[in-house]
Design an enzyme around this catalytic site. Structure first.
Site, short mmCIF file in Angstrom:
data_model
loop_
_atom_site.label_atom_id
_atom_site.label_comp_id
_atom_site.label_asym_id
_atom_site.label_seq_id
_atom_site.Cartn_x
_atom_site.Cartn_y
_atom_site.Cartn_z
N GLU A 259 58.92 40.80 -13.48
CA GLU A 259 60.00 41.26 -12.61
C GLU A 259 59.50 41.11 -11.18
OE1 GLU A 259 62.89 42.22 -15.50
OE2 GLU A 259 62.95 42.03 -13.33
N CYS A 293 63.74 45.46 -4.33
CA CYS A 293 63.93 44.10 -4.81
C CYS A 293 65.39 43.69 -4.79
CB CYS A 293 63.38 43.95 -6.21
SG CYS A 293 64.17 45.02 -7.41
N1 NAD Z 1 62.17 42.60 -9.94
C1 NAD Z 1 61.96 43.90 -9.98
O1 NAD Z 1 62.42 44.62 -10.89
C2 NAD Z 1 61.13 44.54 -8.92
C3 NAD Z 1 61.11 45.93 -8.84
C4 NAD Z 1 60.31 46.53 -7.85
C5 NAD Z 1 59.54 45.74 -6.99
N2 NAD Z 1 59.59 44.39 -7.11
C6 NAD Z 1 58.81 43.55 -6.22
O2 NAD Z 1 57.53 44.11 -5.98
C7 NAD Z 1 57.08 43.76 -4.67
C8 NAD Z 1 56.63 44.99 -3.92
O3 NAD Z 1 55.69 45.69 -4.69
P1 NAD Z 1 54.12 45.55 -4.39
O4 NAD Z 1 53.85 45.36 -2.95
O5 NAD Z 1 53.44 46.65 -5.11
O6 NAD Z 1 53.79 44.17 -5.12
P2 NAD Z 1 52.34 43.53 -5.37
O7 NAD Z 1 52.59 42.31 -6.13
O8 NAD Z 1 51.54 43.49 -4.13
O9 NAD Z 1 51.61 44.62 -6.34
C9 NAD Z 1 52.17 44.93 -7.59
C10 NAD Z 1 51.05 45.40 -8.50
O10 NAD Z 1 50.11 44.34 -8.64
C11 NAD Z 1 48.80 44.76 -8.24
N3 NAD Z 1 48.16 43.64 -7.57
C12 NAD Z 1 48.23 43.31 -6.27
N4 NAD Z 1 47.50 42.20 -6.01
C13 NAD Z 1 46.94 41.84 -7.19
C14 NAD Z 1 46.07 40.78 -7.60
N5 NAD Z 1 45.63 39.86 -6.73
N6 NAD Z 1 45.70 40.71 -8.91
C15 NAD Z 1 46.15 41.63 -9.80
N7 NAD Z 1 46.97 42.65 -9.47
C16 NAD Z 1 47.36 42.75 -8.19
C17 NAD Z 1 49.04 45.93 -7.34
O11 NAD Z 1 47.91 46.79 -7.33
C18 NAD Z 1 50.26 46.59 -7.97
O12 NAD Z 1 49.86 47.42 -9.03
C19 NAD Z 1 58.27 43.09 -4.00
O13 NAD Z 1 58.14 41.69 -4.06
C20 NAD Z 1 59.45 43.53 -4.86
O14 NAD Z 1 60.54 42.64 -4.82
C21 NAD Z 1 60.37 43.77 -8.05
N1 LIG Z 2 66.01 49.00 -7.19
C1 LIG Z 2 65.38 48.24 -8.27
C2 LIG Z 2 63.88 48.28 -8.14
C3 LIG Z 2 63.44 47.17 -7.29
O1 LIG Z 2 62.85 47.33 -6.23
C4 LIG Z 2 65.84 48.79 -9.61
O2 LIG Z 2 66.85 49.49 -9.63
O3 LIG Z 2 65.18 48.49 -10.61
#
Ligand code: NAD
Ligand SMILES: N[C@@H](CC=O)C(=O)O
Length: 493
Positions: A259, A293
């Protein structure tokens, strides 16, 4: 005033990993501070586990899997519903923990606790519907069919923006299927995950079923992704990291669900009331201070109502309040850290340097170093960062379009494909645009689009698979086909 003193149940504030039902220190002495993004103050510390301790979590999940999968689905359901009840009963403390570590306003945090708990209740019941099939046999004297079986240990790596719901949306599905889980939350927001562990234990979920490991993210993922005993990885986070993890899982051929990032277009048709559409667009853009997101990143308005729309958008945006999420009547909390503020500023500077117009957004009004005041830009174009990058910030980019074919091309002009919004009441326009959009989820005339029954997920570089709904549990199930031969002649086979 310590964090514990802000909770009615101080035992929900835990500063240890949770492995095999034990609160666990790091044996190498490594630790990481956790900060309140609104004030910059340290809330506490979490240990970084050593490599052998991550492996010990896999050992624990493996041992627990034998007994957890052997329970009947209704027995797992009872424990998950007990967990749900405890999440509801402790909603206020969980919300306070979340606002302190993530920054979102308390009402939004309460909403996330409800949202996260709703996945536990949903999958508690879904676990009782993992039906197989019987198959009319082309093989003489044989009976054929399928059985759904849990894949085994699932590693769940989750983000900081929804620090509770992104865990339960995965863990509840996996556990309902009969799997055991190892959660690695974001270092910025570990306390929500650890409170989930405390309440899972109180709910009677056995040791080793729900584990929370803490540590250096790349080191932890290399171990979990390289472990052949870990049969599934479910990741929510940036596309950049999702690509890394997908590669890391290749050697062990894991089930992988991703995701990832979003870059939502918000399309406004010529028939829309400009004020109604603008107010909806503000809600879609500034939810979670833009750190969502599903946030509307590119707002595409038909040229006939563009100027009126911009005026109403600016009017509504000006009324948004920015401050500490623990205080009353706050719409936007801080961004998660200083780097996020700097990234937001860079996206604005890039757009202005390429010809965008700054309609509103005065950073001198920011109430602290991690705050970023809402920004409204017009005249955004394809060559700007705001067009292609997920801003993950309260920065709105508006531009005009002339016709439906043009706006479809503009909306699809991104590597992301998570969510899109369409605001129009013309059913032919709705159907044409919705079918042409390259996104996993399309919301028409509604900012709210998610919930447990929804197959949540994206296409293109926004991910693989779906969470929630009637298919979310399939990420954690294998289908075993069986052929029972030499049964003697049986009627109807
Ligand atoms: N599609 C969805 O359902 C959804 C929901 C929420 C957030 N997001 C996305 O998440 C992002 C924001 O969250 P974030 O800043 O925590 O994301 P991130 O990718 O920086 O981190 C996510 C997780 O991955 C770990 N991580 C970071 N770098 C890593 C590496 N090099 N190797 C292994 N693990 C690593 C982090 O510690 C954290 O637990 C945004 O892009 C957002 O769109 C998507
Ligand atoms: N708002 C989203 C989380 C993504 O950032 C959700 O409802 O899952």
């Amino acid at each position: 005033m310590t964090l514990s003193s802000k909770l009615s149940d101080p035992r929900l504030f835990r500063q240890y990993a949770y492995v095999d039902g034990k609160w666990t220190h790091g044996e190498g002495g490594r630790e990481e501070a956790v900060f309140d993004p609104a004030t910059g103050e340290a809330l506490g510390h979490i240990p970084w586990l050593e490599a052998h301790q991550i492996t010990a979590a896999v050992d624990a999940a493996e041992a627990a899997f034998v007994h957890w999968r052997a329970l009947r689905a209704d027995e797992r359901c009872e424990r998950l519903l007990a967990w749900y009840d405890l999440l509801q009963a402790h909603r206020e403390d969980l919300a306070t923990l979340m606002t302190l570590e993530q920054g979102k306003p308390l009402p939004d945090a309460r909403g996330e606790v409800e949202y996260g708990a709703s996945f536990v209740r949903w999958f508690a019941e879904e676990g009782k519907r993992t039906f197989g099939q019987t198959i009319p046999s082309p093989i003489p004297n044989a009976s054929l069919g399928t059985i759904k079986e849990p894949v085994g240990i699932a590693a769940l790596i989750t983000p900081w923006n929804f620090p509770l719901a992104m865990i339960t949306r995965k863990a509840a599905a996996a556990m309902a299927a009969g799997c055991t889980v190892i959660v690695k939350p974001a270092g910025e927001t570990p306390f929500s995950a650890l409170a989930l562990a405390e309440l899972a234990e109180r709910a009677g979920i056995p040791a080793g079923v729900f584990n929370v490991v803490l540590g250096d993210p790349p080191e932890v993922s290399r171990i979990l992704c390289g472990e052949d005993r870990v049969k599934a990885l479910s990741f929510t986070g940036s596309t950049r990291v999702g690509r890394l993890l997908l590669e890391q899982c290749a050697n062990t051929v894991k089930r992988v669900s991703l995701e990832l990032g979003g870059n939502a277009p918000f399309i406004v048709g010529p028939d829309m009331d400009p004020r109604e559409a603008a107010f909806a667009a503000v809600a879609a853009k500034f939810q979670t201070a833009g750190q969502d997101c599903l946030a509307a990143d590119r707002i595409l308005v038909h040229e006939s109502i563009h100027d009126e729309f911009v005026a109403h958008f600016a009017e509504r945006m000006a009324a948004l309040t920015v401050g500490n999420g623990l205080e009353g009547e706050i719409d936007l909390g801080p961004l998660i850290h200083r780097q996020a503020v700097e990234k937001a500023a860079a996206i604005v500077d890039d757009a202005l340097s390429k010809g965008a117009t700054l309609v509103a957004g005065d950073q001198s009004q920011a109430p602290g170093e991690n705050f970023f005041m809402p920004v409204l830009l017009t005249g955004v174009t394809h060559d700007m960062k705001i067009w292609h990058e997920e801003s993950f910030a309260p920065v709105a980019g508006i531009t005009a379009y002339a016709n439906d074919d043009q706006v479809i091309e503009m909306a699809n002009d991104t590597e992301y494909g998570l969510a899109a919004y369409i605001y129009t009441h013309d059913i032919r326009r709705i159907w044409k645009i919705m079918r042409a959009l390259e996104f996993g989820m399309v919301s028409v005339n509604s900012v709210k689009m998610t919930g447990p029954p929804v197959p949540f997920g994206g296409v293109k570089h926004s991910g693989l698979g779906r969470e929630g709904g009637v298919t979310g549990i399939d990420e954690y199930l294998e289908t075993k086909y069986y052929c029972l031969g030499a049964l003697g002649s049986v009627s109807g086979s």
